[in-house]
Design an enzyme around this catalytic site. Structure first.
Site, PDB file in Angstrom:
ATOM      1  N   PRO A 173     -18.312  -0.493   7.318  1.00  0.00           N
ATOM      2  CA  PRO A 173     -18.504   0.315   5.953  1.00  0.00           C
ATOM      3  C   PRO A 173     -19.577   0.870   5.371  1.00  0.00           C
ATOM      4  O   PRO A 173     -20.026  -0.282   5.398  1.00  0.00           O
ATOM      5  CB  PRO A 173     -17.663   0.085   5.245  1.00  0.00           C
ATOM      6  CG  PRO A 173     -16.507  -1.207   6.183  1.00  0.00           C
ATOM      7  CD  PRO A 173     -16.902  -1.335   7.218  1.00  0.00           C
ATOM      8  N   CYS A 174     -19.435   1.883   5.581  1.00  0.00           N
ATOM      9  CA  CYS A 174     -21.415   2.690   4.594  1.00  0.00           C
ATOM     10  C   CYS A 174     -20.475   1.940   3.223  1.00  0.00           C
ATOM     11  O   CYS A 174     -21.514   1.667   2.231  1.00  0.00           O
ATOM     12  CB  CYS A 174     -21.611   4.052   5.418  1.00  0.00           C
ATOM     13  SG  CYS A 174     -22.099   3.850   6.432  1.00  0.00           S
ATOM     14  N   LEU A 175     -19.874   2.112   2.482  1.00  0.00           N
ATOM     15  CA  LEU A 175     -19.163   2.469   1.359  1.00  0.00           C
ATOM     16  C   LEU A 175     -18.613   1.100   1.501  1.00  0.00           C
ATOM     17  O   LEU A 175     -18.219   0.241   2.630  1.00  0.00           O
ATOM     18  CB  LEU A 175     -17.800   3.152   1.133  1.00  0.00           C
ATOM     19  CG  LEU A 175     -17.069   3.090   0.109  1.00  0.00           C
ATOM     20  CD1 LEU A 175     -18.243   3.226  -1.304  1.00  0.00           C
ATOM     21  CD2 LEU A 175     -15.654   3.767  -0.041  1.00  0.00           C
TER      22      LEU A 175
END
Length: 170
Positions: free
Chosen positions: A84-86
C-alpha cells in the site's frame, strides 16, 4: 460526466465509484482478487474494523491522538512487491473540528492523487457523520485533510497531460 472538474484527469463517474467503494462489501472483503484495497485494509483486515476503532476512540476521548489506522502489514506485505502507498490515517478533533491526516509512502501526484484525496476526504466526512450520530451536544465540523506524501511522482505516461495542465493554469 456532469460533475467533472477542469484539470482533474479522473472523471467524476470514476471518482464517485472509487469513493463509494468504502461501502462495497466486495471491496471491503477483498473478493475481487486485488493484492489489497484501502477499504479492505481499513474496514476488514484481520477482521478488524479500524474505522470503527478510530470512531470509538474519538467518542471515548474527543481530544485523543490515538484514532489511527494503518494499511501496512509487515507479515503479509513482506513478500509482496505491491504494498500500500497509503500507510497511515489519523483522525484528530481540535476545537470541535475533525481533520483526517494521512501519510503516503509514495504517491502518483498526477493520476492517483485525485482519487486518493477524494477517498480520504470521504473517510473524514463519513467519520464526522458517524461520530455526530452518537455525540450529545455540539456536533463536529469537518476541517479537511492533511495529506502527506514522502515520495511524489508523475509517471512517464502522464507527462504530456501534466505539462498541458500546467500550461493551461499559467
Amino acid at each position: 460526466g456532469k460533475f467533472d472538474m477542469e484539470g482533474n484527469p479522473i472523471k467524476s463517474d470514476a471518482l464517485y465509484n472509487y469513493v463509494q467503494s468504502v461501502d462495497d462489501p466486495a471491496i471491503i472483503n477483498n473478493t475481487q482478487g486485488f493484492v489489497y484495497t484501502y477499504p479492505n485494509r481499513i474496514f476488514a483486515h484481520f477482521d478488524v474494523d479500524q474505522f470503527e476503532t478510530m470512531k470509538n476512540r474519538i467518542l471515548n476521548a474527543t481530544g485523543s491522538n490515538r484514532a489511527v489506522a494503518v494499511t501496512i502489514n509487515p507479515i503479509e506485505d513482506a513478500e509482496e512487491e505491491d504494498i500500500p502507498c497509503l500507510q497511515f490515517l489519523q483522525c484528530l478533533v481540535r476545537d470541535n473540528e475533525l481533520t483526517i491526516h494521512c501519510i503516503f509512502r509514495s504517491n502518483d501526484i498526477f493520476g492517483a492523487f485525485y482519487s486518493n484525496m477524494f477517498f480520504i476526504a470521504y473517510l473524514g466526512l463519513k467519520m464526522k457523520e458517524e461520530v455526530n450520530k452518537e455525540i450529545v451536544g455540539e456536533k463536529l465540523n469537518f476541517g479537511g485533510v492533511h495529506y502527506h506524501s514522502t515520495s511524489g511522482h508523475i509517471y512517464n505516461t502522464d507527462i504530456k497531460a501534466a505539462r498541458k495542465l500546467i500550461k493551461a493554469n499559467k
